[in-house]
Design a protein around this motif. Structure first.
Motif, PDB file in Angstrom:
ATOM      1  N   SER A 113      35.313  26.692  40.036  1.00  0.00           N
ATOM      2  CA  SER A 113      34.833  27.587  39.118  1.00  0.00           C
ATOM      3  C   SER A 113      36.160  28.789  39.111  1.00  0.00           C
ATOM      4  CB  SER A 113      33.639  28.829  40.183  1.00  0.00           C
ATOM      5  OG  SER A 113      33.946  29.835  39.333  1.00  0.00           O
ATOM      6  N   ASN A 114      35.969  28.467  37.654  1.00  0.00           N
ATOM      7  CA  ASN A 114      37.755  29.546  37.054  1.00  0.00           C
ATOM      8  C   ASN A 114      37.099  31.031  36.999  1.00  0.00           C
ATOM      9  OD1 ASN A 114      40.050  29.660  36.408  1.00  0.00           O
ATOM     10  ND2 ASN A 114      39.526  29.387  33.879  1.00  0.00           N
ATOM     11  N   SER A 115      35.605  31.143  37.247  1.00  0.00           N
ATOM     12  CA  SER A 115      35.297  32.349  36.615  1.00  0.00           C
ATOM     13  C   SER A 115      34.144  33.106  37.932  1.00  0.00           C
ATOM     14  CB  SER A 115      33.819  32.951  35.735  1.00  0.00           C
ATOM     15  OG  SER A 115      33.400  32.328  36.226  1.00  0.00           O
ATOM     16  N   THR A 116      34.785  33.171  38.677  1.00  0.00           N
ATOM     17  CA  THR A 116      33.876  33.606  39.733  1.00  0.00           C
ATOM     18  C   THR A 116      34.799  33.683  41.559  1.00  0.00           C
ATOM     19  OG1 THR A 116      32.261  31.596  41.012  1.00  0.00           O
ATOM     20  CG2 THR A 116      31.168  33.276  39.851  1.00  0.00           C
ATOM     21  N   SER A 117      34.914  35.047  41.703  1.00  0.00           N
ATOM     22  CA  SER A 117      36.276  34.791  43.021  1.00  0.00           C
ATOM     23  C   SER A 117      35.259  34.247  44.095  1.00  0.00           C
ATOM     24  CB  SER A 117      36.367  36.033  43.314  1.00  0.00           C
ATOM     25  OG  SER A 117      36.833  36.769  42.366  1.00  0.00           O
ATOM     26  N   GLN A 118      36.000  33.746  45.012  1.00  0.00           N
ATOM     27  CA  GLN A 118      34.829  33.375  46.205  1.00  0.00           C
ATOM     28  C   GLN A 118      34.473  34.879  47.272  1.00  0.00           C
ATOM     29  OE1 GLN A 118      37.457  30.906  49.365  1.00  0.00           O
ATOM     30  NE2 GLN A 118      35.324  29.725  49.102  1.00  0.00           N
ATOM     31  N   THR A 119      33.659  35.130  47.722  1.00  0.00           N
ATOM     32  CA  THR A 119      33.559  36.311  48.202  1.00  0.00           C
ATOM     33  C   THR A 119      32.737  36.682  49.550  1.00  0.00           C
ATOM     34  OG1 THR A 119      31.480  36.959  47.105  1.00  0.00           O
ATOM     35  CG2 THR A 119      33.353  38.073  46.223  1.00  0.00           C
ATOM     36  N   ALA A 120      32.566  37.344  50.047  1.00  0.00           N
ATOM     37  CA  ALA A 120      31.648  37.401  51.417  1.00  0.00           C
ATOM     38  C   ALA A 120      30.715  37.999  51.301  1.00  0.00           C
ATOM     39  CB  ALA A 120      32.773  38.546  52.550  1.00  0.00           C
ATOM     40  N   GLY A 121      29.818  37.296  50.761  1.00  0.00           N
ATOM     41  CA  GLY A 121      29.096  37.936  50.478  1.00  0.00           C
ATOM     42  C   GLY A 121      28.239  38.283  48.867  1.00  0.00           C
ATOM     43  N   ASN A 122      27.231  38.975  48.160  1.00  0.00           N
ATOM     44  CA  ASN A 122      27.276  38.400  46.253  1.00  0.00           C
ATOM     45  C   ASN A 122      27.646  39.691  46.737  1.00  0.00           C
ATOM     46  OD1 ASN A 122      26.118  38.243  44.162  1.00  0.00           O
ATOM     47  ND2 ASN A 122      24.067  39.548  43.854  1.00  0.00           N
ATOM     48  N   ARG A 123      28.004  40.938  46.748  1.00  0.00           N
ATOM     49  CA  ARG A 123      28.651  42.008  46.480  1.00  0.00           C
ATOM     50  C   ARG A 123      29.642  42.238  46.609  1.00  0.00           C
ATOM     51  NH1 ARG A 123      24.508  47.111  46.309  1.00  0.00           N
ATOM     52  NH2 ARG A 123      23.454  45.481  45.033  1.00  0.00           N
ATOM     53  N   GLY A 124      30.765  40.573  47.206  1.00  0.00           N
ATOM     54  CA  GLY A 124      31.891  41.155  47.991  1.00  0.00           C
ATOM     55  C   GLY A 124      32.333  42.233  49.339  1.00  0.00           C
ATOM     56  N   PRO A 125      32.947  42.092  50.012  1.00  0.00           N
ATOM     57  CA  PRO A 125      34.743  42.165  49.406  1.00  0.00           C
ATOM     58  C   PRO A 125      34.731  40.006  48.840  1.00  0.00           C
ATOM     59  CG  PRO A 125      34.949  42.212  51.805  1.00  0.00           C
ATOM     60  CD  PRO A 125      33.447  42.129  51.278  1.00  0.00           C
ATOM     61  N   VAL A 126      36.691  40.052  48.632  1.00  0.00           N
ATOM     62  CA  VAL A 126      36.723  39.197  47.827  1.00  0.00           C
ATOM     63  C   VAL A 126      37.535  38.325  49.305  1.00  0.00           C
ATOM     64  CG1 VAL A 126      38.917  37.788  46.399  1.00  0.00           C
ATOM     65  CG2 VAL A 126      37.367  39.593  45.929  1.00  0.00           C
ATOM     66  N   LEU A 127      37.293  37.231  49.416  1.00  0.00           N
ATOM     67  CA  LEU A 127      37.925  36.886  50.431  1.00  0.00           C
ATOM     68  C   LEU A 127      39.739  36.137  50.597  1.00  0.00           C
ATOM     69  CD1 LEU A 127      35.397  33.544  51.509  1.00  0.00           C
ATOM     70  CD2 LEU A 127      35.715  36.272  52.070  1.00  0.00           C
ATOM     71  N   LEU A 128      40.754  36.463  51.470  1.00  0.00           N
ATOM     72  CA  LEU A 128      42.320  36.123  50.748  1.00  0.00           C
ATOM     73  C   LEU A 128      42.029  34.633  50.761  1.00  0.00           C
ATOM     74  CD1 LEU A 128      44.604  37.272  51.548  1.00  0.00           C
ATOM     75  CD2 LEU A 128      45.182  37.058  53.627  1.00  0.00           C
ATOM     76  N   GLN A 129      41.401  33.643  51.404  1.00  0.00           N
ATOM     77  CA  GLN A 129      41.074  31.874  51.443  1.00  0.00           C
ATOM     78  C   GLN A 129      41.341  31.752  49.820  1.00  0.00           C
ATOM     79  OE1 GLN A 129      38.548  30.478  54.117  1.00  0.00           O
ATOM     80  NE2 GLN A 129      36.948  30.889  51.945  1.00  0.00           N
ATOM     81  N   ASP A 130      40.664  32.734  48.855  1.00  0.00           N
ATOM     82  CA  ASP A 130      40.475  32.278  47.855  1.00  0.00           C
ATOM     83  C   ASP A 130      42.127  31.522  47.538  1.00  0.00           C
ATOM     84  OD1 ASP A 130      39.609  32.009  45.328  1.00  0.00           O
ATOM     85  OD2 ASP A 130      38.847  32.632  44.411  1.00  0.00           O
ATOM     86  N   TYR A 131      43.159  30.854  47.721  1.00  0.00           N
ATOM     87  CA  TYR A 131      44.228  30.340  46.591  1.00  0.00           C
ATOM     88  C   TYR A 131      43.781  30.351  45.439  1.00  0.00           C
ATOM     89  CZ  TYR A 131      42.603  25.732  46.918  1.00  0.00           C
ATOM     90  OH  TYR A 131      42.579  24.183  46.633  1.00  0.00           O
ATOM     91  N   GLN A 132      42.498  29.920  44.579  1.00  0.00           N
ATOM     92  CA  GLN A 132      42.781  30.654  43.384  1.00  0.00           C
ATOM     93  C   GLN A 132      42.813  30.984  42.204  1.00  0.00           C
ATOM     94  OE1 GLN A 132      39.111  27.740  42.743  1.00  0.00           O
ATOM     95  NE2 GLN A 132      40.499  25.728  43.930  1.00  0.00           N
ATOM     96  N   LEU A 133      41.859  32.364  43.159  1.00  0.00           N
ATOM     97  CA  LEU A 133      42.345  33.484  42.501  1.00  0.00           C
ATOM     98  C   LEU A 133      43.737  34.204  42.911  1.00  0.00           C
ATOM     99  CD1 LEU A 133      41.259  36.461  41.706  1.00  0.00           C
ATOM    100  CD2 LEU A 133      40.880  36.870  43.400  1.00  0.00           C
ATOM    101  N   ILE A 134      44.573  33.656  43.912  1.00  0.00           N
ATOM    102  CA  ILE A 134      45.720  34.357  44.086  1.00  0.00           C
ATOM    103  C   ILE A 134      46.697  33.566  43.217  1.00  0.00           C
ATOM    104  CG2 ILE A 134      47.725  34.492  45.939  1.00  0.00           C
ATOM    105  CD1 ILE A 134      45.270  35.122  48.106  1.00  0.00           C
ATOM    106  N   GLU A 135      45.806  32.529  43.087  1.00  0.00           N
ATOM    107  CA  GLU A 135      47.162  31.578  41.988  1.00  0.00           C
ATOM    108  C   GLU A 135      47.270  31.968  40.684  1.00  0.00           C
ATOM    109  OE1 GLU A 135      47.877  26.652  42.431  1.00  0.00           O
ATOM    110  OE2 GLU A 135      47.205  27.022  39.985  1.00  0.00           O
ATOM    111  N   LYS A 136      46.185  31.752  40.182  1.00  0.00           N
ATOM    112  CA  LYS A 136      45.518  32.755  38.922  1.00  0.00           C
ATOM    113  C   LYS A 136      46.446  33.792  38.588  1.00  0.00           C
ATOM    114  CE  LYS A 136      42.192  33.137  35.134  1.00  0.00           C
ATOM    115  NZ  LYS A 136      40.699  32.444  35.236  1.00  0.00           N
ATOM    116  N   LEU A 137      46.266  35.098  40.101  1.00  0.00           N
ATOM    117  CA  LEU A 137      46.633  36.025  39.325  1.00  0.00           C
ATOM    118  C   LEU A 137      48.642  36.481  39.676  1.00  0.00           C
ATOM    119  CD1 LEU A 137      44.679  38.370  41.842  1.00  0.00           C
ATOM    120  CD2 LEU A 137      44.435  38.144  39.226  1.00  0.00           C
TER     121      LEU A 137
END
Ligand code: NDP
Ligand code: HEM
Length: 501
Positions: free
Chosen positions: A19-43
């Motif tokens: 997915s290029n449009s949803t971050s990986q989160t703990a539960g529907n409302r977040g928070p965002v997981l540090l392991q979401d390296y794809q989000l980190i790479e993008k930012l």
């Protein structure tokens, strides 16, 4: 829309992306997981999208094209780029303004840069010139001070006419270039309607080792067209990008702009006899002494597929010469030979010549080793050949491309370059050749630029103009007076409005 299946999106390491449009989160409302390296790479990539802008000439427009030899100059230069009439060489050209930052408006009054990279069979040859045949100063040690006066004031963060004219008034050799800058040619309508100049004196030598000093001229094959201050103001109000729009669209629509490359050629020994220093960048060589000799024609006919890759990453340098073309003792040129490659190593990285915009179109065999952008092997088919000389058949130098020796004389010293009277001769010739209506616009443009200066600075500059021609100083003084009267009237008018309210 195309029917061909879209390629699968991946990370920079090639792994498919879910997915290029949803971050990986703990539960529907977040928070965002540090392991979401794809989000980190993008930012992280976004944070690194900008590189330092060029310290000068930051705003630019460029295109690819072709240079074709139209006249035989092999009796002057052994450079392979000139060896056959009809021969074509790919070129990359970048035009620019000098003082404005990357987001500056295109139609500002400024000198324009005119850089051409020839991808020759013996390496890249760059003519990194301007749209003026001369420059403000003649010693590179003054360049950082000069540029400081063109950029923003440290406290106000505004450009400072006070600093510009304070500096120019103390450097009378600048009056030649300032005259061109304030003349009609100070705001070309776009880069396709201006001449270009290598400006410095360079050298060429032929197969017999005979040297000539040369000046390079790009003669515009479109009419010379310029904006007045008022026209430029209007354009800037409408678009800040008119050069990019005009150049890109002309090439996109097949209206390819052309320039003839000409040279002035001075036999080596003449340099001692002409009544001016032929290596002084504040002086031209009069056409009547050294007429233009046609060499070839450049046509710009291909827009770069990606602006950043080919124009922002382009690294032009006066140190890029090829056998048959060399330098001259010009003090400014000598400083530039150091400065550009140094700037590129800082701005782009150690192996900047390997980037697509700069990579030569001929084999490259050097022993420089690691560092940023070392993504080529360069091991010449034998990894043991990584030093020189070596027993493994690695590349070696070719004495046949050695430049002929240059006689020099004199004591090592710091020579004062104040020339006084001689500095006014050529600006006077220019002033005299301008028609009366252009003279008037010169006066008005100069006054508009000087308007915000203090009286002492304005007076010192007017005394420089008076040495060029008394009419020049008188004309600018009259325009200054006209402007101050108009300002006085507008102040009175505003006051009236205020009072009425
Ligand atoms: P020429 O009469 O042979 O050449 C005059 C040159 O001035 C032409 O190239 C002309 O360009 C150019 N010119 C005209 N108006 C302007 C302007 N507003 N700003 C800049 N250039 C302009 O004379 P000389 O060779 O004897 O030179 C006389 C003076 O002309 C010089 O002192 C110098 O200031 C200026 N000049 C000279 C050049 C040279 O290489 N010799 C080059 C450019 C300027 P165009 O042909 O398009 O009309
Ligand atoms: C750009 C230095 C004089 C034309 C630059 C850059 C530097 C520089 C550091 C930025 C390079 C980059 O980051 O890509 C100097 C010094 C000078 C000098 C030290 C004097 C000693 C001149 C003169 C001319 C000129 C006299 C023209 C005759 C240009 C042009 C560019 C440029 C056209 C932009 C190149 C491009 O399109 O990328 N200069 N400069 N400079 N300079 Fe100079």
């Amino acid at each position: 829309m195309t029917d061909t299946p879209k390629p699968r999106m991946t990370t920079t390491a090639g792994a498919p992306v879910a997915s290029n449009s949803t971050s990986q989160t703990a539960g529907n409302r977040g928070p965002v997981l540090l392991q979401d390296y794809q989000l980190i790479e993008k930012l992280a990539h976004q944070n690194r999208e900008r590189i330092p802008e060029r310290v000068v000439h930051a705003k630019g427009w460029g295109a690819f094209g072709t240079f074709k030899v139209t006249n035989d100059i092999t009796h002057l230069s052994a450079a392979k780029v000139f060896d056959t009439v009809g021969k074509t060489t790919e070129v990359l050209t970048r035009f620019s303004t000098v003082a404005g930052e990357l987001g500056a408006a295109d139609a500002e009054r400024d000198v324009r840069g005119f850089s051409v990279k020839f991808y020759t069979e013996e390496g890249n040859w760059d003519i990194v010139g301007n749209n003026t045949p001369i420059f403000f100063i003649r010693d590179g040690i003054k360049f950082p001070d000069f540029i400081r006066t063109q950029k923003r004031h440290p406290k106000t963060n505004l450009r400072s006419p006070e600093a510009m004219f304070d500096f120019w008034a103390a450097q009378p050799e600048s009056v030649h270039q300032v005259t061109i800058l304030m003349s009609d040619r100070g705001i070309p309508v776009n880069p396709m309607h201006m001449h270009g100049y290598g400006s410095h004196t360079f050298s060429v030598w032929n197969k017999d080792g005979v040297r000539h000093w040369v000046k390079f001229h790009w003669r515009c094959q479109q009419p010379i067209r310029n904006y007045t201050n008022a026209e430029a103001q209007k354009i800037i109000g409408e678009t800040r990008e008119n050069y990019q729009e005009d150049l890109y669209n002309a090439i996109d629509e097949g209206r390819f702009p052309k320039w003839k490359l000409c040279i002035q050629a001075m036999p080596e020994e003449d340099a001692l006899n002409v009544p001016y220093n032929p290596f002084d960048l504040t002086k031209v060589w009069p056409h009547s002494d050294y007429p233009l000799i046609e060499v070839g024609e450049m046509e710009l006919n291909r827009n770069p597929e990606n602006y950043f890759v080919y124009i922002e990453n382009a690294a032009f340098s006066p140190s890029n010469v090829v056998p048959g073309i060399g330098f001259s003792p010009d003090k400014m040129l000598q400083a530039r030979i150091f400065s550009y490659a140094d700037a590129h190593r800082y701005r782009l990285g150690t192996h900047y010549e390997a980037l697509p915009a700069n990579a030569p179109k001929c084999p490259v065999h050097h022993y420089h080793k690691d560092g940023s952008m070392r993504f080529f092997t360069n091991d010449f088919g034998n990894p043991d050949a990584y030093y020189e000389p070596n027993q493994y058949g690695g590349p070696s130098a070719d004495v046949s491309v050695q430049e002929p020796p240059l006689k020099i004389s004199g004591d090592a010293d710091r020579y004062d370059q104040l020339e006084a009277d001689a500095d006014y001769v050529q600006p006077r010739a220019l002033f005299n050749l301008l028609p009366q209506d252009e003279k008037q616009r010169l006066f008005d443009n100069m006054a508009a630029a000087m308007g915000p200066c203090s009286e002492p600075v304005a007076e010192r500059w007017l005394s420089v103009l008076a040495k060029v021609h008394p009419d020049y100083a008188a004309g600018v003084r009259a325009s200054l007076k006209k402007d101050s009267d108009v300002n006085a009237i507008s102040v009175t008018d505003e006051t009236k409005v205020d009072t009425t309210e």
